[in-house]
Design a protein around this motif. Structure first.
Motif, short mmCIF file in Angstrom:
data_model
loop_
_atom_site.label_atom_id
_atom_site.label_comp_id
_atom_site.label_asym_id
_atom_site.label_seq_id
_atom_site.Cartn_x
_atom_site.Cartn_y
_atom_site.Cartn_z
N LYS A 134 -11.46 -8.89 6.00
CA LYS A 134 -11.14 -7.51 5.63
C LYS A 134 -10.78 -6.64 6.82
O LYS A 134 -9.95 -5.73 6.70
CB LYS A 134 -12.32 -6.89 4.87
CG LYS A 134 -12.56 -7.49 3.51
CD LYS A 134 -13.64 -6.77 2.72
CE LYS A 134 -13.12 -5.48 2.12
NZ LYS A 134 -14.05 -4.93 1.10
N ASP A 135 -11.38 -6.92 7.97
CA ASP A 135 -11.07 -6.05 9.11
C ASP A 135 -9.76 -6.44 9.80
O ASP A 135 -9.43 -5.89 10.85
CB ASP A 135 -12.23 -5.97 10.10
CG ASP A 135 -12.49 -7.27 10.84
OD1 ASP A 135 -11.73 -8.24 10.67
OD2 ASP A 135 -13.47 -7.31 11.62
N ALA A 139 -8.74 0.27 7.78
CA ALA A 139 -9.73 0.61 6.76
C ALA A 139 -9.12 1.35 5.58
O ALA A 139 -9.54 1.19 4.44
CB ALA A 139 -10.85 1.43 7.39
N PHE A 141 -6.52 0.86 4.03
CA PHE A 141 -5.97 -0.07 3.05
C PHE A 141 -6.97 -0.32 1.93
O PHE A 141 -6.62 -0.29 0.75
CB PHE A 141 -5.60 -1.38 3.75
CG PHE A 141 -5.15 -2.48 2.82
CD1 PHE A 141 -3.84 -2.54 2.38
CD2 PHE A 141 -6.03 -3.48 2.42
CE1 PHE A 141 -3.42 -3.57 1.54
CE2 PHE A 141 -5.62 -4.50 1.58
CZ PHE A 141 -4.31 -4.55 1.14
N TRP A 142 -8.22 -0.54 2.29
CA TRP A 142 -9.25 -0.86 1.29
C TRP A 142 -9.67 0.38 0.51
O TRP A 142 -9.94 0.29 -0.70
CB TRP A 142 -10.46 -1.50 1.97
CG TRP A 142 -10.09 -2.76 2.67
CD1 TRP A 142 -9.99 -2.96 4.02
CD2 TRP A 142 -9.72 -4.00 2.07
NE1 TRP A 142 -9.58 -4.25 4.28
CE2 TRP A 142 -9.41 -4.91 3.12
CE3 TRP A 142 -9.62 -4.43 0.75
CZ2 TRP A 142 -9.01 -6.22 2.86
CZ3 TRP A 142 -9.22 -5.74 0.49
CH2 TRP A 142 -8.92 -6.62 1.55
N GLN A 143 -9.72 1.52 1.15
CA GLN A 143 -10.14 2.75 0.46
C GLN A 143 -9.18 3.11 -0.66
O GLN A 143 -9.57 3.70 -1.66
CB GLN A 143 -10.24 3.89 1.48
CG GLN A 143 -11.35 3.69 2.51
CD GLN A 143 -11.20 4.59 3.72
OE1 GLN A 143 -10.31 5.44 3.78
NE2 GLN A 143 -12.08 4.40 4.70
N PHE A 145 -7.85 1.28 -2.91
CA PHE A 145 -8.03 0.59 -4.18
C PHE A 145 -8.99 1.33 -5.11
O PHE A 145 -8.91 1.18 -6.33
CB PHE A 145 -8.51 -0.85 -3.95
CG PHE A 145 -7.44 -1.74 -3.38
CD1 PHE A 145 -6.41 -2.19 -4.19
CD2 PHE A 145 -7.45 -2.11 -2.05
CE1 PHE A 145 -5.40 -3.01 -3.68
CE2 PHE A 145 -6.45 -2.91 -1.52
CZ PHE A 145 -5.43 -3.37 -2.34
N MET A 182 -8.69 -7.50 -5.07
CA MET A 182 -8.74 -6.95 -3.72
C MET A 182 -10.04 -6.19 -3.47
O MET A 182 -10.59 -6.23 -2.36
CB MET A 182 -7.52 -6.06 -3.47
CG MET A 182 -6.20 -6.81 -3.54
SD MET A 182 -6.17 -8.37 -2.59
CE MET A 182 -6.04 -7.73 -0.92
N GLU A 183 -10.55 -5.50 -4.49
CA GLU A 183 -11.85 -4.82 -4.32
C GLU A 183 -12.97 -5.82 -4.05
O GLU A 183 -13.94 -5.49 -3.37
CB GLU A 183 -12.17 -4.00 -5.57
CG GLU A 183 -11.33 -2.75 -5.72
CD GLU A 183 -11.76 -1.90 -6.91
OE1 GLU A 183 -11.86 -0.68 -6.74
OE2 GLU A 183 -11.97 -2.46 -8.00
N ASN A 184 -12.82 -7.03 -4.57
CA ASN A 184 -13.84 -8.07 -4.40
C ASN A 184 -13.51 -9.05 -3.27
O ASN A 184 -14.12 -10.11 -3.17
CB ASN A 184 -14.01 -8.87 -5.71
CG ASN A 184 -14.57 -8.02 -6.83
OD1 ASN A 184 -15.32 -7.07 -6.58
ND2 ASN A 184 -14.21 -8.33 -8.06
N PHE A 185 -12.54 -8.69 -2.43
CA PHE A 185 -12.08 -9.59 -1.37
C PHE A 185 -13.26 -10.04 -0.49
O PHE A 185 -14.03 -9.22 0.00
CB PHE A 185 -11.04 -8.89 -0.50
CG PHE A 185 -10.38 -9.79 0.51
CD1 PHE A 185 -9.17 -10.41 0.23
CD2 PHE A 185 -10.96 -10.02 1.76
CE1 PHE A 185 -8.56 -11.24 1.17
CE2 PHE A 185 -10.35 -10.84 2.69
CZ PHE A 185 -9.15 -11.45 2.39
N ASP A 187 -14.24 -12.36 2.90
CA ASP A 187 -13.68 -12.99 4.10
C ASP A 187 -13.78 -14.51 4.00
O ASP A 187 -14.77 -15.05 3.48
CB ASP A 187 -14.45 -12.56 5.35
CG ASP A 187 -14.29 -11.09 5.69
OD1 ASP A 187 -13.55 -10.38 4.97
OD2 ASP A 187 -14.92 -10.65 6.67
#
Length: 265
Positions: A134-135, A139, A141-143, A145, A182-185, A187
């Motif tokens: 995720k990193d 950041a 990008f994830w917010q 969703f 993607m919310e449940n991505f 690593d």
């Protein structure tokens, strides 16, 4: 090159794969090369510009994954592992023991799963505009969703889906499942990436979703890794549908790099 859905459907076939009706197309001849599209996309929104060029030297097997394009859905979430299992099963049904895999964006994540969990099915892999943790992306990008709506999906993807399916409820379904995935991505571990024994080419744009630093990190972990960072944004280097510029010469360069990598002894 612009390929209409009508002409695409004339060459497409379906297979019953792990409970879904999976759509695929075969173009050209030569060593088998599987194309795996990005999230929310189809074969032609991801690969329409380069597919005819790739088919000059390869038997291209272009696939639409669960809930995308012409392919049906199952009563289960989308996962990269399930997509990889579906691709492996389709290859088994097509009597293709081993193939090269080119995956773009979410298709790149499915490519990682194939290389990790179905190593017997892959010869070489090209992971385009993807990341393993995720990193590897900013950041923000994830917010995005958490409050994403269908209107946030590029219109060209929505329009292409509706040309194929004419069902806005199924479009919403695909969008919801893509967002949920993607919310449940989760690593992949460094050990997962190190376990990939297939020669692997990591490619991103220098203004991609994934950062150049992350691409270098992933490349360093791969036992047989190669790396290319090309000018442009997410998929711009291969003429993805968001970047239809006919004067862009990078897609031809990208195909030449792919051909060269796949032909290396």
């Amino acid at each position: 090159m612009t390929t209409t859905v009508a002409s695409a459907q004339t060459v497409g076939k379906y297979a019953n794969v792990n409970g879904i009706k999976m759509y695929y197309e075969i173009h050209g001849s030569g060593s088998p090369l599987v194309l795996l599209h990005g999230g929310g996309s189809t074969i032609y929104t991801s690969f329409g510009r380069i597919l005819p060029e790739l088919a000059k030297n390869h038997q291209v097997i272009a696939i639409e994954l669960q809930a995308h394009g012409h392919t049906g859905d199952r009563n289960a979430p989308e996962t990269f592992k399930q997509d990889a299992d579906d691709v492996a099963e389709l290859l088994r049904q097509l009597n293709i023991p081993k193939a090269d895999i080119l995956g773009f964006s979410n298709g790149g994540h499915t490519t990682l799963e194939l290389a990790i969990n179905h190593p017997d099915k892959v010869r070489r892999v090209i992971v385009a505009s993807a990341f393993y943790k995720k990193d590897g992306v900013p950041a923000g990008f994830w917010q995005g969703f958490a409050k994403a709506t269908l209107n946030d999906m590029p219109k060209i993807y929505r329009d292409e889906y509706l040309k194929i399916n004419h069902d806005s409820a199924m479009l919403q379904n695909m969008f919801n499942k893509d967002v949920q995935r993607m919310e449940n991505f989760k690593d992949w571990t460094e050990e997962d990436i190190r376990s990939i024994q297939a020669p692997a080419l990591i490619i991103i744009g220098d203004h991609d979703v994934s950062t150049p630093e992350h691409a270098v990190e992933m490349y360093r972990l791969l036992p047989h890794g190669r790396l290319a960072i090309l000018p442009g944004a997410h998929g711009q280097y291969m003429g993805e549908a968001m970047f239809p510029d006919p004067n862009n010469k990078l897609p031809e360069l990208f195909v030449a790099m792919v051909d060269e990598f796949l032909a290396t002894p």
